[in-house]
Write a protein that holds these residues in place. Structure first.
Motif: not given
Lengths: 349, 354
Positions: A329-349
């Motif tokens: 689950l911890a791995d998946a949480m990290e994958t999620w954030i990677e995916a989120w930032d990839e799909l939402n680049p403008a919002k990633a700080k």
């Protein structure tokens, strides 16, 4: 009639995310309230099945093939055969606000018999401040007809931005399997006319059936975990997202509201099936809750993503000892954030 | 959930009389009060005789009783105005004490039925509280509801409830600035909920409509914090806010619960908010110091009873708030004095830390 009605609030700033494996017939009842808004349908289960969306709705639909195509190997973090897959919809949305609802939830009536526009209430909740630092005994002081009570310090009366609006359910209440087995006939008939802020430092069970949130403020924390097919647990997806979200909201000074609006929950799922899904969760939550209650985040975690990754590390270290599932689950949480930032680049700080 | 049998013998109703004519107040409450023993305490500043109708099982205490019981400590503690009710707590020998301001009458619920506020307070106090995790369907012990999915099973027994805070229809308990800004604001919303205020969350406890388990938290209900120009209208006092925060700190430390919500009472129009604002708004300003203090105060492992807790809070008030304003130093001294008097007059609270 008189002048034209004002446009629906946040018409271009809000997406409605609906996970489904059956059909979307329930949308007919919601048409007066939902039609002005864009829908994101996340189709769970067999991708070769066609899910018909009622005419007149503006939508995008993603099935498992789409999810795999868009995320590639990162698709492993999105659950299969569980409504947890809905969080894919949060990730691909381009809007500031999300409202998510289950496909067995219908329009409820208030005590006067009037249909409740749940979306409108969620928007009101999200657009007015929260008050997590001190409890107001008259509940949400920003609601019409009420205010802060005597003794409430003026320095706290501005409140903080609201990140989450958690709605409730009439008819079939959101009980766990053991409670459903003991009380199969209990129905929630009590309309409690209140919205309130859940105080800082207090956790709660967040239900994903009728939920609104500000994607910009808290979106990356709304990961619904690894559930369903191939996983040892189910029906804890929204719980997991809720605990992570609350810890992060408390850390970042954001508010979480609960109470109105009500929807009408029509379908009671099979308690024996639920028991099998929840079984491990019932034991694990005795470890999980103290973990979240004592979780602290560092001063350097100033964005949701940083907070979330810090939590993921702690999940691996501390809950990993409870069961190897939590390492996954911890791995998946990290994958999620990677995916989120990839799909939402403008919002990633 | 389990049926609560209210043992009337375990209940005292305490009323502080700030106005001489209690006839209409008592008549309105008669159907609800008549089963119980009443303690009426006359504001020692009130010169006129009290007018109380017959037909109640009651004890009346006046200035002379207060002076007699307090003896040499009579100047240390002021029972003037709203604080006169604390003498009632002192004199009570019952487990549950329910208290209403004398400008409140029974309210009606959304079905038009008279609300038995006393029974509701007892129900709140006699059923467990759930301060460690928030239940989104509010009080899980109420009929027709339960704990929701995701609520840990180990926390479903709950803990004992020390305080029950009710609400007000019509004239809600707003401060003077708010009422001045919104003179027509009346509370018409009946919220059908009781909930536990989570642990470590502070709140303003209003003394207008309240129930206490005196065995658990009695000594923490104290007349310590009196404003210099405190008056006889709720807008001109914060003694209950102070007392309530002491009780909340005690409950949080001893792992007891505080509930808020039902019952409602109907609060009648009284006073002039603008007048009150002109006279006194120190209370509003002092909250800025009071609240952060109570939010951060922590008690030692050795504090295992309500008296122990009050003593530690008093010491902390003296040390941290005393230098800020003399009213705090006085409050700390009064708290210490109160604990001594409580021990002398009542049996000590028997609750140990859970």
């Amino acid at each position: 009639m008189t002048a034209t009605a004002p446009p629906p609030p946040l018409k271009d700033d809000l997406d409605i995310v609906i996970p489904t494996i059956r059909n979307l017939d329930f949308l007919e009842m919601w048409r007066p309230f939902f039609q002005p808004y864009h829908l994101i349908i996340v189709q769970d289960g067999d991708p070769s099945k066609t899910i018909k969306v009622p005419d007149g709705f503006d939508y995008e639909l993603y099935n498992r093939n789409d999810i795999n195509k868009i995320l590639g190997p990162k698709a492993s973090c999105i659950s299969f055969k569980d409504s947890a897959c809905r969080c894919f919809g949060y990730m691909v949305s381009k809007k500031k606000y999300i409202y998510t609802i289950d496909d067995d939830c219908f329009v409820a009536k208030d005590p006067s018999g009037k249909d409740i526009n749940a979306l409108e209430q969620h928007i009101k909740n999200l657009l007015s401040p929260s008050t997590p630092h001190f409890f107001n005994t008259l509940y949400d002081p920003f609601r019409e007809g009420t205010d802060f009570v005597r003794g409430y310090p003026f320095s706290l009366r501005e409140g903080v931005p609201t990140a989450v609006s958690h709605g409730l359910w009439l008819n079939i209440p959101d009980y766990d399997a053991p409670t459903q087995l003991v009380k199969p006939l209990e129905r929630n008939t009590r309309y409690v006319d209140v919205v309130l802020t859940i105080p800082k430092g207090t956790l709660f069970p967040m239900c994903g059936m009728n939920l609104g949130f500000d994607r910009d403020l808290i979106g990356p924390a709304m990961y619904f975990g690894l559930m369903g097919d191939g996983q040892p647990i189910g029906r804890y997806d929204d719980m997991w997202a809720g605990w992570c979200t609350k810890v992060i909201c408390d850390h970042l000074g954001l508010g979480v509201k609960t109470g109105l609006p009500y929807i009408w929950h029509s379908k009671a799922s099979n308690p024996f099936v639920n028991l099998k899904k929840e079984y491990k969760g019932i034991f694990w939550q005795e470890e999980i809750i103290p973990f979240f209650q004592s979780a602290t985040l560092s001063k350097d975690s100033t964005t949701v993503q940083k907070c979330y990754l810090e939590l993921a590390k702690q999940v691996r270290e501390k809950l990993g000892e409870v069961d190897p599932y939590f390492v996954k689950l911890a791995d998946a949480m990290e994958t999620w954030i990677e995916a989120w930032d990839e799909l939402n680049p403008a919002k990633a700080k | 959930m389990s049926h609560i049998s209210i043992i009337d013998d375990e209940v005292d109703i305490v009323v502080g009389a700030l106005q001489p004519d209690l006839s209409s107040f008592m008549e309105e409450w008669k159907p609800i009060f008549s089963r119980f023993h009443l303690i009426i305490v006359k504001d020692p500043d009130l010169k006129e005789d009290l007018k109380i109708p017959d037909g109640f099982n009651m004890d009346l205490y006046t200035k002379s009783d207060i002076d007699r019981v307090m003896g040499s400590s009579s100047t240390a503690i002021s029972f003037s105005g709203y604080s006169c009710r604390y003498f009632g707590y002192l004199m009570s020998r019952k487990k549950y004490v329910i208290c209403f301001d004398d400008d409140c009458v029974p309210a009606r619920d959304s079905n038009g039925c008279i609300i038995d506020a006393v029974s509701q307070h007892i129900a709140n106090l006699a059923t467990p509280a759930t301060p460690f995790f928030f239940n989104t369907l509010y009080d899980p012990y109420r009929e027709g509801t339960d704990f929701v999915r995701g609520y840990p099973f180990s926390l479903r027994n709950g803990v004992d409830c020390g305080l029950s805070c009710g609400l007000w229809l019509n004239l809600a308990d707003y401060d003077a600035p708010t009422q001045v800004l919104k003179p027509d604001l009346r509370n018409v919303r009946y919220v059908d909920a009781v909930l536990t205020v989570p642990s470590r969350t502070m709140m303003p406890v209003s003394g207008i409509n309240i129930g206490v388990n005196t065995e658990l938290v009695g000594p923490a209900m104290l007349p310590a914090f009196q404003l210099v120009k405190e008056g006889k209208i709720r807008w001109e006092t914060v003694e209950d806010i102070w007392s309530g925060m002491c009780v909340k700190v005690v409950c949080d430390h001893l792992r007891l619960g505080v509930k808020s919500g039902l019952p409602y009472v109907w609060r009648k129009e009284r006073g002039d908010a603008i007048e009150s604002l002109r006279k006194e708004w120190d209370g509003v300003k002092l909250m800025e110091d009071v609240v952060p203090f109570f939010q951060s105060v922590r008690l030692s492992k050795e504090a295992v009873t309500a008296e122990d807790c009050v003593a530690e809070i008093a010491a902390s008030v003296k040390e941290k708030l005393g230098p800020v304003n003399p009213v705090f130093a006085r409050a700390a001294d009064t708290m210490v004095e109160w604990t001594k008097i409580w021990k002398r007059v009542r049996r000590p609270s028997k609750v140990q830390r859970q």
